[in-house]
Design an enzyme around this catalytic site. Structure first.
Site, short mmCIF file in Angstrom:
data_model
loop_
_atom_site.label_atom_id
_atom_site.label_comp_id
_atom_site.label_asym_id
_atom_site.label_seq_id
_atom_site.Cartn_x
_atom_site.Cartn_y
_atom_site.Cartn_z
N CYS A 116 0.90 -1.30 0.09
CA CYS A 116 -0.04 -0.02 0.24
C CYS A 116 0.78 1.52 0.15
O CYS A 116 1.72 1.53 0.87
CB CYS A 116 -0.78 -0.07 1.23
SG CYS A 116 -1.33 1.55 1.78
N GLY A 117 0.59 2.10 -1.11
CA GLY A 117 1.53 3.39 -1.22
C GLY A 117 1.35 4.24 0.18
O GLY A 117 2.21 4.79 0.45
N HIS A 118 0.14 4.42 0.56
CA HIS A 118 -0.18 5.40 1.52
C HIS A 118 0.24 5.10 2.91
O HIS A 118 0.63 5.77 3.68
CB HIS A 118 -1.75 5.58 1.83
CG HIS A 118 -2.56 6.17 0.78
ND1 HIS A 118 -2.30 7.54 0.33
CD2 HIS A 118 -3.63 6.00 -0.16
CE1 HIS A 118 -2.90 7.72 -0.66
NE2 HIS A 118 -3.78 6.91 -0.94
N CYS A 119 0.32 3.55 2.93
CA CYS A 119 1.09 2.98 4.20
C CYS A 119 2.43 3.25 4.12
O CYS A 119 3.27 3.69 5.15
CB CYS A 119 0.89 1.31 4.28
SG CYS A 119 -0.89 0.80 4.32
#
Length: 492
Positions: free
Chosen positions: A50-53
């Site tokens: 996950c990029g946001h993670c």
């Protein structure tokens, strides 16, 4: 040389791991038991892909370093929902990544709705533990409290119960997620401060300067509203440090000076430029708000002002007036240039900066193309009801909508309605239009352009036609108010 390369890689990997050493990594088999050991914990449920993670993890680690040493401590936890934490994530109804939740003594308490930057996470979570105002029982407690805080803090000194103490505690409870409060009734503390019924705002030591006092004493009424106004006015001082988690608290008119603001790696260099900003800000106190911002954190904002910032540059300056119009200091930064710029801003002598594509040479397509420079002509003052789409070129939903919008515009070409589109990534969106995602659509009646309505209806041609037929200032020629086509009689 080969050994040195291997050593460097190992060292970098060790450093990267060390940054997350204060974050507890829990899985299904130990989540409940380990979490129950902590009075308060923030849990991040994530997926490695996950990029946001990935963007959140370093901020989360920085926050953990601070919060684990807080009194009382707050544990920061992470759970990988794709591997050893699948069951835990399912049990906690995790449906997206990252999901953050607050737990108390191992039990779910509430969803986390705070900032996603380290400073914001720290401030938000500190507010979740203990009372809204921390009690200081000794001079050592006071000194420790002041030394630990990285932002201004508000401390009450009360020998006994009073109206001011009541107002203070009310405000502390109201602002507990934004401001750190403490109070004391102990004789030694009151004696050191020299007051038995007072409230003082203390600025952090790293922001100490010769242009403003290190602390400010409240002298208003014993009223929480007045006290709140005083805290708001003084919290950031003459030139506050504006970052991602607090940027909305700086109000217009606002002058922001962008450079390498970093009080961890370069406090001396940071204060070198801030002191020059303070020298100017002192002369405009009460007229204009000032702030300093780290240029690397606000690259997007600098781009919105048409500023390309190189790391070696001197500070760059941008401002917004009371009407949210944008202005840029074009000269090289100096105390004199900044002062002249602010004077011109207040006197209305500056030309506002407008981010805009060139005005189209022709409007050949069925949909009218708006840019910032022609927006008033093709939207605000066009004398027609207007449906406008704010889009982004990379947006998949926008691309899907494009042929529908063309067909709609073609259908309504003989009506008193204009169908307009504007690339909101390449042009400033001003006035009453609030664009937070793409596509965003607004219906602007010709006599009520100052009060447009966000369009939330369907995205098919018939959906648009029915909406416009119902809402049009004057009934359409080709459709009735219900959106049904009118009968057209052919003359023989």
């Amino acid at each position: 040389m080969h050994f040195l390369k291997i050593f460097a890689v190992v060292l970098l990997a060790t450093c990267a791991l060390a940054k997350e050493e204060d974050v507890l990594d829990l899985m299904d088999h130990d989540f409940d038991s380990r979490l129950a050991e902590h009075d308060t914990a923030l849990v991040m449920f994530y997926a490695p892909w996950c990029g946001h993670c990935k963007r959140l993890k370093p901020e989360y680690a920085k926050a953990a370093e601070d919060l684990i040493r807080n009194d009382p401590p707050v544990a920061l936890v992470k759970v990988d929902c794709t591997e050893g934490g699948k069951e835990t994530c399912n049990k906690n109804s995790v449906s997206g990544y990252p999901t953050l939740k607050i737990f108390r003594n191992g039990e779910f308490s509430q969803d986390y709705n705070g900032p996603r930057e380290a400073n914001g996470i720290v401030k938000y979570m500190k507010a979740q533990v203990g009372p809204a105002s921390k009690e200081l029982k000794s001079v050592a407690d006071l000194e420790k409290f002041l030394a630990a805080e990285k932002e201004s803090v508000v401390v009450g000194f009360f020998e006994k119960e009073s109206d001011l103490k009541t107002a203070f505690l009310q405000l502390a409870n109201k602002l507990r997620e934004k401001v750190q409060f403490a109070h004391s009734s102990f004789a030694a503390v009151l004696e050191k401060q020299g007051t038995t019924d007072g409230v003082v705002l203390f600025r952090p030591a790293h922001l100490k300067n010769k242009f403003e006092d290190a602390s400010v004493t409240y002298s208003g009424k014993a009223d929480s509203a007045d006290l709140n106004e005083w805290v708001t006015k003084n919290f950031y001082g003459l030139a506050g440090v504006r970052k991602g988690d607090n940027q909305r608290e700086f109000k217009n008119p606002l002058v922001v000076v962008y450079y390498g603001v970093d009080y961890v790696k370069n406090p001396k260099g940071t204060n070198y430029w801030r002191n020059r900003v303070l020298k100017v800000a002192k002369n405009f106190e009460g007229k204009v708000n000032f702030a300093i911002s780290p240029s690397d954190e606000f690259t997007h904002e600098l781009n919105e002002f048409g500023i390309e910032f190189a790391q070696a540059d001197k500070p760059r300056v941008a401002a917004r007036d009371a009407n949210d119009k944008k202005y840029v200091l074009r000269e090289e930064f100096s105390v004199e240039a900044l002062e002249s710029f602010v004077n011109d801003l207040l006197e209305g002598n500056l030309e506002a900066y407008i981010k805009s594509e060139p005005i189209p040479e022709s409007q050949d397509g069925p949909v009218v193309v708006a840019v910032a420079k022609n927006f008033d002509d093709v939207v605000t003052n066009n004398g027609k009801d207007t449906l406008i789409e704010f889009y982004a070129p990379w947006c998949g939903h926008c691309k899907k909508l494009a042929p529908t919008f063309d067909e709609l515009a073609e259908k309504l070409k003989d009506e008193d309605v204009s169908i307009v589109k504007m690339d909101a990534t390449a042009n400033d969106v001003t006035g009453p239009f609030d664009v937070r995602g793409f596509p965003t659509l607004y219906w602007a009646p010709k006599d009520k352009k100052s009060s447009p309505v966000r369009y939330e209806g369907g995205r098919e041609v018939d959906d648009f036609v029915k909406y416009i037929a119902k809402e049009a200032t004057n009934e359409l020629k080709g459709w009735d108010r219900s959106g049904n086509p009118k009968d057209v009689k052919t003359e023989l």
